[in-house]
Design a protein around this motif. Structure first.
Motif, PDB file in Angstrom:
ATOM      1  N   GLU A 158       8.947 -35.336  22.656  1.00  0.00           N
ATOM      2  CA  GLU A 158       8.083 -36.308  21.979  1.00  0.00           C
ATOM      3  C   GLU A 158       7.356 -37.151  23.017  1.00  0.00           C
ATOM      4  N   ILE A 159       6.075 -37.396  22.739  1.00  0.00           N
ATOM      5  CA  ILE A 159       5.284 -38.301  23.577  1.00  0.00           C
ATOM      6  C   ILE A 159       4.809 -39.440  22.685  1.00  0.00           C
ATOM      7  N   TYR A 160       5.168 -40.659  23.068  1.00  0.00           N
ATOM      8  CA  TYR A 160       4.772 -41.847  22.323  1.00  0.00           C
ATOM      9  C   TYR A 160       3.601 -42.524  23.013  1.00  0.00           C
ATOM     10  N   MET A 161       2.790 -43.220  22.241  1.00  0.00           N
ATOM     11  CA  MET A 161       1.690 -43.996  22.808  1.00  0.00           C
ATOM     12  C   MET A 161       1.291 -45.076  21.811  1.00  0.00           C
ATOM     13  N   ASN A 162       0.548 -46.066  22.314  1.00  0.00           N
ATOM     14  CA  ASN A 162       0.041 -47.160  21.483  1.00  0.00           C
ATOM     15  C   ASN A 162      -1.483 -47.133  21.502  1.00  0.00           C
ATOM     16  N   VAL A 163      -2.071 -47.463  20.360  1.00  0.00           N
ATOM     17  CA  VAL A 163      -3.524 -47.571  20.271  1.00  0.00           C
ATOM     18  C   VAL A 163      -3.844 -48.795  19.409  1.00  0.00           C
ATOM     19  N   GLU A 164      -4.892 -49.508  19.776  1.00  0.00           N
ATOM     20  CA  GLU A 164      -5.292 -50.690  19.029  1.00  0.00           C
ATOM     21  C   GLU A 164      -5.887 -50.253  17.693  1.00  0.00           C
ATOM     22  N   LYS A 165      -5.529 -50.962  16.637  1.00  0.00           N
ATOM     23  CA  LYS A 165      -5.931 -50.601  15.267  1.00  0.00           C
ATOM     24  C   LYS A 165      -7.444 -50.412  15.130  1.00  0.00           C
ATOM     25  N   LEU A 171       2.873 -41.944  26.912  1.00  0.00           N
ATOM     26  CA  LEU A 171       1.512 -41.838  27.418  1.00  0.00           C
ATOM     27  C   LEU A 171       0.974 -43.263  27.504  1.00  0.00           C
ATOM     28  N   PHE A 172       0.796 -43.767  28.716  1.00  0.00           N
ATOM     29  CA  PHE A 172       0.332 -45.134  28.905  1.00  0.00           C
ATOM     30  C   PHE A 172      -1.179 -45.240  28.788  1.00  0.00           C
ATOM     31  N   ALA A 173      -1.891 -44.208  29.222  1.00  0.00           N
ATOM     32  CA  ALA A 173      -3.347 -44.320  29.238  1.00  0.00           C
ATOM     33  C   ALA A 173      -4.011 -42.967  29.383  1.00  0.00           C
ATOM     34  N   ILE A 174      -5.109 -42.814  28.678  1.00  0.00           N
ATOM     35  CA  ILE A 174      -6.128 -41.808  28.980  1.00  0.00           C
ATOM     36  C   ILE A 174      -7.432 -42.594  28.934  1.00  0.00           C
ATOM     37  N   GLY A 204      -2.742 -34.313  16.925  1.00  0.00           N
ATOM     38  CA  GLY A 204      -1.462 -34.152  16.247  1.00  0.00           C
ATOM     39  C   GLY A 204      -0.531 -35.342  16.333  1.00  0.00           C
ATOM     40  N   PHE A 205      -0.983 -36.442  16.923  1.00  0.00           N
ATOM     41  CA  PHE A 205      -0.155 -37.646  16.943  1.00  0.00           C
ATOM     42  C   PHE A 205      -0.034 -38.199  15.529  1.00  0.00           C
ATOM     43  N   GLU A 206       1.133 -38.733  15.218  1.00  0.00           N
ATOM     44  CA  GLU A 206       1.405 -39.314  13.906  1.00  0.00           C
ATOM     45  C   GLU A 206       1.812 -40.768  14.066  1.00  0.00           C
ATOM     46  N   VAL A 207       1.406 -41.594  13.120  1.00  0.00           N
ATOM     47  CA  VAL A 207       1.742 -43.014  13.145  1.00  0.00           C
ATOM     48  C   VAL A 207       3.223 -43.182  12.833  1.00  0.00           C
ATOM     49  N   VAL A 208       3.897 -43.995  13.667  1.00  0.00           N
ATOM     50  CA  VAL A 208       5.309 -44.293  13.407  1.00  0.00           C
ATOM     51  C   VAL A 208       5.529 -45.769  13.081  1.00  0.00           C
ATOM     52  N   ILE A 231      -3.852 -61.904  19.310  1.00  0.00           N
ATOM     53  CA  ILE A 231      -2.969 -61.018  18.547  1.00  0.00           C
ATOM     54  C   ILE A 231      -3.599 -59.631  18.462  1.00  0.00           C
ATOM     55  N   LEU A 232      -2.939 -58.690  19.082  1.00  0.00           N
ATOM     56  CA  LEU A 232      -3.384 -57.309  19.104  1.00  0.00           C
ATOM     57  C   LEU A 232      -2.672 -56.556  17.987  1.00  0.00           C
ATOM     58  N   LYS A 233      -3.434 -55.819  17.218  1.00  0.00           N
ATOM     59  CA  LYS A 233      -2.886 -54.998  16.138  1.00  0.00           C
ATOM     60  C   LYS A 233      -2.669 -53.593  16.703  1.00  0.00           C
ATOM     61  N   THR A 234      -1.421 -53.298  17.025  1.00  0.00           N
ATOM     62  CA  THR A 234      -1.076 -52.055  17.702  1.00  0.00           C
ATOM     63  C   THR A 234      -0.499 -51.030  16.736  1.00  0.00           C
ATOM     64  N   ILE A 235      -0.946 -49.812  16.889  1.00  0.00           N
ATOM     65  CA  ILE A 235      -0.392 -48.686  16.136  1.00  0.00           C
ATOM     66  C   ILE A 235       0.400 -47.847  17.135  1.00  0.00           C
ATOM     67  N   ARG A 236       1.660 -47.603  16.817  1.00  0.00           N
ATOM     68  CA  ARG A 236       2.537 -46.765  17.644  1.00  0.00           C
ATOM     69  C   ARG A 236       2.473 -45.352  17.059  1.00  0.00           C
ATOM     70  N   MET A 237       2.230 -44.375  17.934  1.00  0.00           N
ATOM     71  CA  MET A 237       2.088 -42.985  17.478  1.00  0.00           C
ATOM     72  C   MET A 237       2.998 -42.082  18.310  1.00  0.00           C
ATOM     73  N   VAL A 238       3.306 -40.926  17.745  1.00  0.00           N
ATOM     74  CA  VAL A 238       4.118 -39.938  18.456  1.00  0.00           C
ATOM     75  C   VAL A 238       3.514 -38.550  18.273  1.00  0.00           C
ATOM     76  N   LEU A 239       3.619 -37.753  19.335  1.00  0.00           N
ATOM     77  CA  LEU A 239       3.282 -36.344  19.292  1.00  0.00           C
ATOM     78  C   LEU A 239       4.564 -35.578  19.523  1.00  0.00           C
ATOM     79  N   ARG A 240       4.929 -34.768  18.559  1.00  0.00           N
ATOM     80  CA  ARG A 240       6.120 -33.921  18.714  1.00  0.00           C
ATOM     81  C   ARG A 240       5.660 -32.602  19.318  1.00  0.00           C
ATOM     82  N   VAL A 241       6.211 -32.316  20.481  1.00  0.00           N
ATOM     83  CA  VAL A 241       5.751 -31.151  21.259  1.00  0.00           C
ATOM     84  C   VAL A 241       6.601 -29.936  20.945  1.00  0.00           C
TER      85      VAL A 241
END
Length: 161
Positions: free
Chosen positions: A116-123, A85-88, A136-140, A151-161
């Motif tokens: 699985e759907i992965y995405m990034n969100v800024e901390k 998921l690049f963007a909403i 239901g996304f979880e931090v990975v 320096i961007l603080k990125t959190i990588r998350m995943v949704l298991r479908v």
């Protein structure tokens, strides 16, 4: 509020670029310097990049009263069932009305064989983190990224479908 979600088409590019710019500036105004935001937006949402996104990814727009008020951008699923998921992005005045949830569901429903759907969100994007956690996304992982000298603080998350 009534809205329609449909696949994005070439005629939507200018409106989608406006949504991206407005929502980015609103979301990241106290997180990412404006000059860094603007450089990113010029690159990631250029006409050429938008054409590439239309051709190679899944893009959906949300229309209210004939006006595009948001969009979502998903990668297609690879052989292992993984998508991105690049963007909403949604205009600020339309956030919190279920549109983001509907966009996410639209993507999930149209990504064949997705596991699985992965995405990034800024901390520091608290609204984004709250939204993704509630779906239901979880931090990975946590990653520091050099974002054009910032320096961007990125959190990588995943949704298991």
């Amino acid at each position: 509020m009534e809205y329609i979600i449909r696949k994005m088409n070439e005629e939507d590019i200018k409106e989608v670029q406006k949504v991206a710019g407005t929502s980015w500036n609103h979301t990241y105004k106290d997180i990412i310097p404006i000059e860094v935001q603007e450089k990113f937006l010029r690159s990631a949402y250029s006409d050429e990049m938008m054409q590439r996104r239309l051709k190679h990814t899944l893009m959906y727009v949300v229309v209210v009263d004939g006006k595009i008020v948001g969009f979502a951008n998903f990668s297609r699923v690879d052989d292992s069932g993984i998508a991105e998921l690049f963007a909403i992005y949604i205009y600020p005045e339309y956030q919190g009305k279920g549109i983001g949830t509907s966009l996410l569901k639209e993507g999930i429903n149209n990504l064949e064989n997705v596991k699985e759907i992965y995405m990034n969100v800024e901390k520091d994007n608290n609204n984004g983190k709250t939204f993704y956690n509630s779906k239901g996304f979880e931090v990975v992982s946590h990653v520091d990224e050099d974002f054009d000298g910032y320096i961007l603080k990125t959190i990588r998350m995943v949704l298991r479908v």
